[in-house]
Design an enzyme around this catalytic site. Structure first.
Site, PDB file in Angstrom:
ATOM      1  N   LYS A   1       0.819  -1.226   0.000  1.00  0.00           N
ATOM      2  CA  LYS A   1       0.000   0.000   0.000  1.00  0.00           C
ATOM      3  C   LYS A   1       0.846   1.267   0.000  1.00  0.00           C
ATOM      4  O   LYS A   1       2.016   1.251   0.363  1.00  0.00           O
ATOM      5  CB  LYS A   1      -1.000  -0.042   1.161  1.00  0.00           C
ATOM      6  CG  LYS A   1      -2.167  -0.981   0.811  1.00  0.00           C
ATOM      7  CD  LYS A   1      -3.276  -1.005   1.811  1.00  0.00           C
ATOM      8  CE  LYS A   1      -4.375  -1.976   1.296  1.00  0.00           C
ATOM      9  NZ  LYS A   1      -5.383  -2.277   2.296  1.00  0.00           N
TER      10      LYS A   1
ATOM     11  N   ARG B   1      -3.618 -10.315   4.725  1.00  0.00           N
ATOM     12  CA  ARG B   1      -4.023 -10.260   3.308  1.00  0.00           C
ATOM     13  C   ARG B   1      -2.868  -9.682   2.496  1.00  0.00           C
ATOM     14  O   ARG B   1      -2.553  -8.499   2.613  1.00  0.00           O
ATOM     15  CB  ARG B   1      -5.267  -9.382   3.178  1.00  0.00           C
ATOM     16  CG  ARG B   1      -5.824  -9.307   1.767  1.00  0.00           C
ATOM     17  CD  ARG B   1      -7.043  -8.398   1.703  1.00  0.00           C
ATOM     18  NE  ARG B   1      -7.603  -8.360   0.369  1.00  0.00           N
ATOM     19  CZ  ARG B   1      -7.110  -7.624  -0.622  1.00  0.00           C
ATOM     20  NH1 ARG B   1      -6.067  -6.861  -0.434  1.00  0.00           N
ATOM     21  NH2 ARG B   1      -7.688  -7.654  -1.819  1.00  0.00           N
TER      22      ARG B   1
HETATM   23  N1  HH2 Z   1      -7.442  -3.979   0.838  1.00  0.00           N
HETATM   24  C1  HH2 Z   1      -7.765  -3.982  -0.467  1.00  0.00           C
HETATM   25  C2  HH2 Z   1      -8.880  -4.723  -0.914  1.00  0.00           C
HETATM   26  N2  HH2 Z   1      -9.603  -5.478  -0.060  1.00  0.00           N
HETATM   27  N3  HH2 Z   1      -9.995  -6.290   2.119  1.00  0.00           N
HETATM   28  C3  HH2 Z   1      -9.682  -6.310   3.430  1.00  0.00           C
HETATM   29  N4  HH2 Z   1     -10.390  -7.066   4.285  1.00  0.00           N
HETATM   30  N5  HH2 Z   1      -8.633  -5.573   3.923  1.00  0.00           N
HETATM   31  C4  HH2 Z   1      -7.854  -4.783   3.121  1.00  0.00           C
HETATM   32  O1  HH2 Z   1      -6.926  -4.115   3.630  1.00  0.00           O
HETATM   33  C5  HH2 Z   1      -8.164  -4.733   1.718  1.00  0.00           C
HETATM   34  C6  HH2 Z   1      -9.273  -5.509   1.250  1.00  0.00           C
HETATM   35  C7  HH2 Z   1      -6.966  -3.180  -1.435  1.00  0.00           C
HETATM   36  O2  HH2 Z   1      -5.909  -3.916  -2.003  1.00  0.00           O
HETATM   37  P1  HH2 Z   1      -5.935  -4.570  -3.472  1.00  0.00           P
HETATM   38  O3  HH2 Z   1      -7.009  -5.595  -3.567  1.00  0.00           O
HETATM   39  O4  HH2 Z   1      -4.595  -5.068  -3.804  1.00  0.00           O
HETATM   40  O5  HH2 Z   1      -6.199  -3.365  -4.435  1.00  0.00           O
HETATM   41  P2  HH2 Z   1      -7.477  -2.926  -5.257  1.00  0.00           P
HETATM   42  O6  HH2 Z   1      -8.531  -2.557  -4.287  1.00  0.00           O
HETATM   43  O7  HH2 Z   1      -6.976  -1.749  -6.073  1.00  0.00           O
HETATM   44  O8  HH2 Z   1      -7.918  -4.082  -6.103  1.00  0.00           O
END
Ligand code: HH2
Length: 300
Positions: A245, A280
């Site tokens: 992040k 995660r």
């Molecule tokens: N962060 C993201 C998405 N889902 N779910 C939980 N429970 N906790 C988190 O910190 C979290 C989440 C964001 O990361 P990512 O999926 O890599 O990115 P994007 O939302 O751009 O797909």
């Protein structure tokens, strides 16, 4: 036993994560299973064109399933499938499109015996994903965007992760402010937990997440990680998502997404020590190794 350790909640959490829908692979070093901190790595499977660190890499369902299976080999106990980016400023994806992206991937991973969570805020997507084999609903809106999701989780007997976010993805990073970020996130999660149980979700099926990066400045994220034990004290398994992040980039002189693994490992290891139990991440193999060593060190 590890009584007196800030992470002592973890043993009960071991049971909570592995019970119910569970065939979680708890990563415990050999011979230390009774006292060692338990944790589960949740591998990120983004089926999106625009996710902040891996957008477009796994838009093809076959590539996404292969990626998920690789993450499982690398040590992921849960595979978190998402079809809508929640990066700051992201525009919502229509339900039909989200379904088209995630369903074949959930089906493919579940058919291969993977434990799948569906990362969605939409009722219809969660329902279809559960039918396709998902056993955890990971809702970054904590049932705020679709309150009926609570009833679905209750009636289907699945688990859920409720996450804190300030507002919604489109606007959450526009000058986020708190009087006391930890107190406010904790109160929010307690209220959402009460809502979920009020709708019939057994408390044992709820995990909580402070939502690192969701409507938070660098300082807010650090304060939440520093005082994570206060969130753990609510008594439910705590999920953390720091992987790659932007605050990690800002703290390291502007490192790009693919250069943030050291920061990802540092924050996950510290979160483990403070009592978090689900991690995660995108880089499953490396973080799982770091957590194994950290877990053995904290509670040998
Ligand atoms: N962060 C993201 C998405 N889902 N779910 C939980 N429970 N906790 C988190 O910190 C979290 C989440 C964001 O990361 P990512 O999926 O890599 O990115 P994007 O939302 O751009 O797909």
């Amino acid at each position: 036993m590890i009584e007196g350790n800030p992470a002592l909640m973890n043993l009960r959490i071991l049971q909570a994560i592995s019970s119910g829908a569970g065939n979680a692979r708890l990563l415990t070093p050999d011979g230390h299973t009774s006292a060692v901190l338990a944790f589960t790595v949740m591998g990120v499977v983004n089926v999106t064109p625009d996710s902040f660190s891996d957008g477009g890499l796994f838009l093809d369902p076959r590539a996404a399933v292969e990626h998920g299976l690789r993450l499982r080999e690398d040590g992921a106990g849960i595979l978190d499938v998402g079809g809508e980016s929640t990066r700051p400023g992201a525009e919502p994806v229509p339900e039909e499109e989200e379904l088209e992206r995630v369903l074949p991937v959930v089906e493919g991973l579940a058919a291969a015996g993977g434990r799948v969570s569906i990362d969605t805020t939409k009722l219809g997507v969660a329902r279809a994903a559960i039918r396709a084999g998902a056993t955890v609903v990971n809702d970054v809106s904590a049932f705020r965007f679709a309150p009926e999701m609570a009833g679905l989780v209750a009636s289907e007997g699945v688990q859920c992760c409720l996450m804190h976010m300030l507002g919604e993805p489109r606007t959450m990073q526009a000058d986020p402010r708190y009087e006391d970020v930890v107190g406010e996130v904790k109160a929010f999660l307690e209220e959402r937990l009460a809502f979920a149980t009020g709708e019939g979700v057994p408390e044992e099926r709820v995990w909580l997440d402070p939502g690192i990066g969701f409507g938070k400045t660098v300082e807010h994220n650090l304060e939440l990680l520093r005082r994570l034990d206060e969130i753990v004290a609510i008594g439910r398994p705590v999920v953390v998502g720091t992987s790659r992040k932007s605050f990690l980039g800002k703290l390291t002189g502007g490192r790009a997404e693919d250069e943030r693994l050291p920061g990802t490992i540092a924050t996950n290891v510290l979160a483990l020590e403070r009592g978090a139990s689900v991690f995660r991440v995108h880089d499953v193999a490396q973080v799982a190794d770091a957590l194994r060593v950290a877990a053995a060190t904290v509670a040998p």
